[in-house]
Design a protein around this motif. Sequence first.
Motif, PDB file in Angstrom:
ATOM      1  N   GLY A  22     -12.824  -2.049  30.483  1.00 61.17           N
ATOM      2  CA  GLY A  22     -14.070  -2.521  31.073  1.00 61.17           C
ATOM      3  C   GLY A  22     -15.047  -3.001  30.039  1.00 61.17           C
ATOM      4  O   GLY A  22     -14.737  -3.827  29.209  1.00 61.17           O
ATOM      5  N   GLY A  23     -16.276  -2.461  30.055  1.00 55.25           N
ATOM      6  CA  GLY A  23     -17.308  -2.871  29.129  1.00 55.25           C
ATOM      7  C   GLY A  23     -17.334  -2.039  27.859  1.00 55.25           C
ATOM      8  O   GLY A  23     -18.313  -2.014  27.146  1.00 55.25           O
ATOM      9  N   GLN A  24     -16.248  -1.315  27.593  1.00 58.28           N
ATOM     10  CA  GLN A  24     -16.187  -0.474  26.400  1.00 58.28           C
ATOM     11  C   GLN A  24     -14.907  -0.785  25.637  1.00 58.28           C
ATOM     12  O   GLN A  24     -13.892  -1.126  26.223  1.00 58.28           O
ATOM     13  CB  GLN A  24     -16.178   1.002  26.783  1.00 58.28           C
ATOM     14  N   PHE A  25     -14.963  -0.672  24.333  1.00 55.53           N
ATOM     15  CA  PHE A  25     -13.742  -0.762  23.546  1.00 55.53           C
ATOM     16  C   PHE A  25     -13.790   0.245  22.411  1.00 55.53           C
ATOM     17  O   PHE A  25     -14.855   0.668  21.980  1.00 55.53           O
ATOM     18  CB  PHE A  25     -13.484  -2.185  23.037  1.00 55.53           C
ATOM     19  N   LEU A  26     -12.602   0.662  21.991  1.00 54.59           N
ATOM     20  CA  LEU A  26     -12.450   1.663  20.948  1.00 54.59           C
ATOM     21  C   LEU A  26     -11.633   1.080  19.808  1.00 54.59           C
ATOM     22  O   LEU A  26     -10.642   0.403  20.037  1.00 54.59           O
ATOM     23  CB  LEU A  26     -11.726   2.902  21.483  1.00 54.59           C
ATOM     24  N   ILE A  27     -12.044   1.373  18.604  1.00 53.86           N
ATOM     25  CA  ILE A  27     -11.293   0.972  17.412  1.00 53.86           C
ATOM     26  C   ILE A  27     -11.056   2.239  16.607  1.00 53.86           C
ATOM     27  O   ILE A  27     -11.997   2.984  16.320  1.00 53.86           O
ATOM     28  CB  ILE A  27     -12.079  -0.052  16.567  1.00 53.86           C
ATOM     29  N   VAL A  62     -23.770  -5.290  21.502  1.00 51.44           N
ATOM     30  CA  VAL A  62     -23.078  -4.022  21.711  1.00 51.44           C
ATOM     31  C   VAL A  62     -23.823  -2.894  21.014  1.00 51.44           C
ATOM     32  O   VAL A  62     -24.544  -3.120  20.048  1.00 51.44           O
ATOM     33  CB  VAL A  62     -21.610  -4.046  21.203  1.00 51.44           C
ATOM     34  N   GLN A  63     -23.643  -1.679  21.546  1.00 56.05           N
ATOM     35  CA  GLN A  63     -24.111  -0.485  20.860  1.00 56.05           C
ATOM     36  C   GLN A  63     -22.875   0.349  20.568  1.00 56.05           C
ATOM     37  O   GLN A  63     -21.981   0.454  21.401  1.00 56.05           O
ATOM     38  CB  GLN A  63     -25.128   0.289  21.688  1.00 56.05           C
ATOM     39  N   CYS A  64     -22.807   0.908  19.360  1.00 52.20           N
ATOM     40  CA  CYS A  64     -21.594   1.582  18.912  1.00 52.20           C
ATOM     41  C   CYS A  64     -21.904   2.971  18.373  1.00 52.20           C
ATOM     42  O   CYS A  64     -23.009   3.241  17.900  1.00 52.20           O
ATOM     43  CB  CYS A  64     -20.914   0.774  17.813  1.00 52.20           C
ATOM     44  N   LYS A  65     -20.889   3.834  18.442  1.00 50.19           N
ATOM     45  CA  LYS A  65     -20.976   5.180  17.899  1.00 50.19           C
ATOM     46  C   LYS A  65     -19.683   5.468  17.161  1.00 50.19           C
ATOM     47  O   LYS A  65     -18.590   5.267  17.673  1.00 50.19           O
ATOM     48  CB  LYS A  65     -21.161   6.202  19.016  1.00 50.19           C
ATOM     49  N   CYS A  73     -17.643   1.256  21.274  1.00 52.24           N
ATOM     50  CA  CYS A  73     -18.726   0.297  21.494  1.00 52.24           C
ATOM     51  C   CYS A  73     -18.829  -0.055  22.977  1.00 52.24           C
ATOM     52  O   CYS A  73     -17.815  -0.200  23.664  1.00 52.24           O
ATOM     53  CB  CYS A  73     -18.490  -0.971  20.689  1.00 52.24           C
ATOM     54  N   ASN A  74     -20.069  -0.199  23.443  1.00 51.22           N
ATOM     55  CA  ASN A  74     -20.363  -0.564  24.830  1.00 51.22           C
ATOM     56  C   ASN A  74     -21.263  -1.791  24.834  1.00 51.22           C
ATOM     57  O   ASN A  74     -22.118  -1.943  23.972  1.00 51.22           O
ATOM     58  CB  ASN A  74     -21.102   0.565  25.555  1.00 51.22           C
ATOM     59  N   SER A  75     -21.097  -2.585  25.858  1.00 49.69           N
ATOM     60  CA  SER A  75     -21.927  -3.768  26.014  1.00 49.69           C
ATOM     61  C   SER A  75     -23.367  -3.380  26.319  1.00 49.69           C
ATOM     62  O   SER A  75     -23.620  -2.409  27.031  1.00 49.69           O
ATOM     63  CB  SER A  75     -21.375  -4.636  27.146  1.00 49.69           C
ATOM     64  N   LEU A  76     -24.309  -4.138  25.795  1.00 56.35           N
ATOM     65  CA  LEU A  76     -25.723  -3.958  26.123  1.00 56.35           C
ATOM     66  C   LEU A  76     -26.082  -4.755  27.379  1.00 56.35           C
ATOM     67  O   LEU A  76     -27.200  -4.674  27.873  1.00 56.35           O
ATOM     68  CB  LEU A  76     -26.605  -4.426  24.959  1.00 56.35           C
ATOM     69  N   LEU A  77     -25.121  -5.548  27.865  1.00 55.06           N
ATOM     70  CA  LEU A  77     -25.359  -6.401  29.023  1.00 55.06           C
ATOM     71  C   LEU A  77     -24.737  -5.805  30.276  1.00 55.06           C
ATOM     72  O   LEU A  77     -24.143  -4.747  30.246  1.00 55.06           O
ATOM     73  CB  LEU A  77     -24.790  -7.794  28.762  1.00 55.06           C
TER      74      LEU A  77
END
Length: 125
Positions: A22-27, A62-65, A73-77
């Motif tokens: 979805g609106g999140q991705f992991l690296i 994006v905002q990331c942790k 990271c998640n979308s800011l939109l």
Amino acid sequence: MNVVYNVVILLAICVSSSKCSGGQFLIETLTAEENGYPVHYCEWKGSRFLPGTNFKDYDKCVQCKCSNKYLSCNSLLETIILKPEDDELSECKPVKTGCEVKWVLKTSVTIQCPVHKIPKHQAVI
């Protein structure tokens, strides 16, 4: 069928070391040896971040942790879904401006939509 305004622009190139949803991705985090000890870190656009670090990238919206295992990271939109009848009746539409979604008139995207003309029946994802 609903009308979907995709105002989500998410940098998510899924490679073998990434997971997307979805609106999140992991690296996955990387590991380097420093003074004989393994150090986990996240890498984003050439910069290294230690676990526990949070940041926002306004170029990619994006905002990331960074954690010990992943850079998440998640979308800011947001994605806005309208019923076809609401879209047809509305004089306004959502547009991406920077990392924000703004409602503008369909006839002139430079004019902000008055609040009372924004469709009330919308789903935001």
